[in-house]
Design a protein around this motif. Structure first.
Motif, PDB file in Angstrom:
ATOM      1  N   THR A  13       0.809  -1.205   0.000  1.00 40.51           N
ATOM      2  CA  THR A  13       0.000   0.000   0.000  1.00 40.51           C
ATOM      3  C   THR A  13       0.845   1.259   0.000  1.00 40.51           C
ATOM      4  OG1 THR A  13      -1.410  -1.274   1.441  1.00 40.51           O
ATOM      5  CG2 THR A  13      -2.142   0.889   0.949  1.00 40.51           C
ATOM      6  N   LEU A 245      -0.838   0.432  -4.144  1.00 39.39           N
ATOM      7  CA  LEU A 245      -2.201   0.859  -3.833  1.00 39.39           C
ATOM      8  C   LEU A 245      -3.082   0.899  -5.078  1.00 39.39           C
ATOM      9  CD1 LEU A 245      -4.377   2.155  -1.990  1.00 39.39           C
ATOM     10  CD2 LEU A 245      -3.305   4.362  -2.461  1.00 39.39           C
ATOM     11  N   SER A 248      -4.518  -2.448  -6.175  1.00 41.14           N
ATOM     12  CA  SER A 248      -5.672  -2.936  -5.413  1.00 41.14           C
ATOM     13  C   SER A 248      -6.941  -2.194  -5.824  1.00 41.14           C
ATOM     14  CB  SER A 248      -5.428  -2.778  -3.907  1.00 41.14           C
ATOM     15  OG  SER A 248      -5.338  -1.421  -3.531  1.00 41.14           O
ATOM     16  N   THR A 264      -7.908   8.146   1.519  1.00 39.52           N
ATOM     17  CA  THR A 264      -6.830   8.328   2.485  1.00 39.52           C
ATOM     18  C   THR A 264      -6.916   9.724   3.076  1.00 39.52           C
ATOM     19  OG1 THR A 264      -5.245   9.158   0.836  1.00 39.52           O
ATOM     20  CG2 THR A 264      -5.336   6.772   1.179  1.00 39.52           C
ATOM     21  N   SER A 298      -2.747  -4.793   4.203  1.00 37.80           N
ATOM     22  CA  SER A 298      -2.675  -3.547   3.453  1.00 37.80           C
ATOM     23  C   SER A 298      -3.532  -3.552   2.190  1.00 37.80           C
ATOM     24  CB  SER A 298      -1.207  -3.260   3.131  1.00 37.80           C
ATOM     25  OG  SER A 298      -1.026  -1.927   2.788  1.00 37.80           O
ATOM     26  N   ALA A 299      -2.915  -3.640   1.007  1.00 40.93           N
ATOM     27  CA  ALA A 299      -3.682  -3.590  -0.238  1.00 40.93           C
ATOM     28  C   ALA A 299      -4.728  -4.702  -0.291  1.00 40.93           C
ATOM     29  CB  ALA A 299      -2.748  -3.686  -1.443  1.00 40.93           C
ATOM     30  N   ILE A 302      -7.635  -3.462   1.592  1.00 38.96           N
ATOM     31  CA  ILE A 302      -8.388  -2.470   0.831  1.00 38.96           C
ATOM     32  C   ILE A 302      -9.417  -3.168  -0.044  1.00 38.96           C
ATOM     33  CG2 ILE A 302      -8.209  -0.837  -1.094  1.00 38.96           C
ATOM     34  CD1 ILE A 302      -5.618   0.160   0.106  1.00 38.96           C
ATOM     35  N   VAL A 326      -0.571   4.553   5.224  1.00 42.31           N
ATOM     36  CA  VAL A 326       0.016   4.780   3.901  1.00 42.31           C
ATOM     37  C   VAL A 326       1.388   5.410   4.076  1.00 42.31           C
ATOM     38  CG1 VAL A 326      -0.249   5.980   1.686  1.00 42.31           C
ATOM     39  CG2 VAL A 326      -2.269   5.121   2.903  1.00 42.31           C
ATOM     40  N   TYR A 345      -5.647   4.948   5.519  1.00 39.61           N
ATOM     41  CA  TYR A 345      -6.674   4.718   4.508  1.00 39.61           C
ATOM     42  C   TYR A 345      -7.941   4.190   5.176  1.00 39.61           C
ATOM     43  CZ  TYR A 345      -5.579  -0.338   4.237  1.00 39.61           C
ATOM     44  OH  TYR A 345      -5.389  -1.668   4.506  1.00 39.61           O
TER      45      TYR A 345
END
Length: 436
Positions: A13, A245, A248, A264, A298-299, A302, A326, A345
């Protein structure tokens, strides 16, 4: 050799963008930008005392770099000071090919190095490293008290050379020794196959620059293998440590046709951003189940969070890692930069998953299921003199297909219980939707 580092140095991310950093002077200065003179003077005194009195001679450069690393390390586990080699490693990790072991690591609060997840088909994965493993020793060197940079440098080496990691693993009575042979890591971020006729599977092992395009290609390829299109899709994000990021965002964009994907928020203007879906939907609204676990970070979170908020599919598995920050690359010069946490985020509904993770809609823990192959019941057709079915016997092709499907399901239940359950849920959704 390149070992994926903490959950952002492997590009989890990370917003890899440059931001010009200016100094405000004169009348423009305020309490936030003015140098704290007393504290700077104190630091200068400490620097001078160390140079004069430390048991060994230390250069100014060594002391300044150690001070910078200490400042960043005291903020959070993901902020870091990037040397020229570190910056080159970061770029390599987003391109999909680098040298190393193939594990995503972070610094644990205990001072040891914790494995976020091993990456598919890498030396660490093949050697049996698992998400949550605590690395206490690298060859003969204890890890306690090391920085991430120290640990990474020890793990670096020529492809083909061996490294021995001492690991503490939940459920084991004592330390484990894992020997891994270093290699060049080539990550194929997307894999796809048919689980059963009309039910597809896509595995994303990491989010790289091309992942969004490759994901759409995989959906198209799976649809081409069916007569009337997919009835269901399993998206597997287990042990996916994250990545770029924008990749994703592109994956979610291929699954929904409108609405917010992620946003974000931070203190600087560059850190505030919103990502919104385009009007097209390459997935054609296919029934969807997303698999996550503690190695999904993370990603990956998301994607899972957006799918969950939009009620686009069901999230199945166990709670994810919980990285909701982030990192931005802030150049200091041509050779050095800061990787600094600049924003958090949020999922479309405004949830922050920082230190909490994504809670699945259906919690399924990994296990192994051995199905009973013997049917203890007699059927009507087994009874003497039973009437024939007026529609005739099922054709041999249908029987062969049913038997093949049952065998495949039994093997899947033994090999990957979570995926077996995901397929079961997906088939149930498909049946319910077809009956409406």
């Amino acid at each position: 050799m390149r070992l994926i580092r903490n959950p952002v140095l492997a590009a989890t991310t990370a917003l890899i963008i440059g931001i010009a950093v200016g100094l405000t002077t004169g009348a423009q200065a305020n309490s936030e930008t003015r140098l704290p003179i007393d504290e700077v003077r104190l630091m200068s005194q400490v620097l001078e005392r160390i140079k004069q009195s430390y048991v060994e001679e230390v250069t100014d450069e060594e002391l300044i770099e150690a001070a910078i690393e200490g400042m960043l390390r005291g903020l959070d586990p993901h902020s870091d000071y990037l040397t020229p080699d570190d910056f080159a490693d970061l770029r390599e990790s987003t391109s999909g090919e680098f040298g190393g072991l193939g594990i995503e690591i972070t610094l644990d609060e205990t001072g040891f190095v914790r494995v976020v997840s091993p990456i598919d088909d890498t030396p660490a994965y093949k050697a049996g490293m698992q998400s949550g493993d605590l690395i206490t020793q690298i060859d003969d060197t204890p890890v306690k008290g090391m920085t991430i940079n120290d640990a990474v440098n020890l793990m670096r080496g020529e492809p083909g050379t061996d490294i021995e990691l001492t690991v503490l693993r939940e459920g084991e009575s004592g330390p484990l020794t894992v020997e891994i042979t270093r290699d060049i890591i080539k990550i194929t971020s997307i894999r796809h196959r048919m689980l059963e006729p009309d039910f597809g599977y896509i595995r994303i092992s990491a989010f790289q620059e091309r992942t969004g395009n490759d994901f759409e290609d995989a959906i198209k390829a799976l649809n081409d293998e069916t007569e009337n299109g997919l009835k269901g899709l399993v998206l597997d994000l287990r042990n996916n440590p994250g990545g770029v990021l924008q990749a994703s965002v592109a994956v979610v964009d291929a699954l929904i046709d409108e609405g917010l994907i992620v946003y974000t928020e931070g203190r600087i203007s560059n850190s505030d951003s919103r990502f919104v879906a385009h009007s097209d939907d390459p997935s054609n609204g296919v029934n969807l189940v997303v698999l996550i676990n503690g190695g999904s970070a993370s990603a990956s979170e998301i994607v899972a969070g957006a799918i969950q908020d939009h009620k686009r599919g069901l999230i199945l598995g166990t709670r994810s890692f919980g990285k909701g920050s982030v990192q931005t690359i802030l150049p200091l010069s041509q050779d050095h930069a800061l990787k600094l946490t600049t924003a958090r985020y949020f999922t479309p509904s405004g949830r922050s998953i920082q230190a909490q993770g994504i809670e699945p809609d259906i919690i399924i823990r990994q296990g192994s299921l051995t199905q009973n192959q013997n049917d203890p019941f007699y059927k009507e057709a087994d009874l003497a003199g039973a009437l024939d079915n007026p529609n005739g016997d099922a054709d041999s092709d249908s029987k062969a297909t049913a038997e093949s499907t049952q065998k495949a399901e039994a093997e899947l239940a033994e090999d990957d219980y979570q995926l077996y359950q995901a397929l079961t849920v997906l088939k149930g959704i498909s049946i319910l939707n077809a009956s409406r």
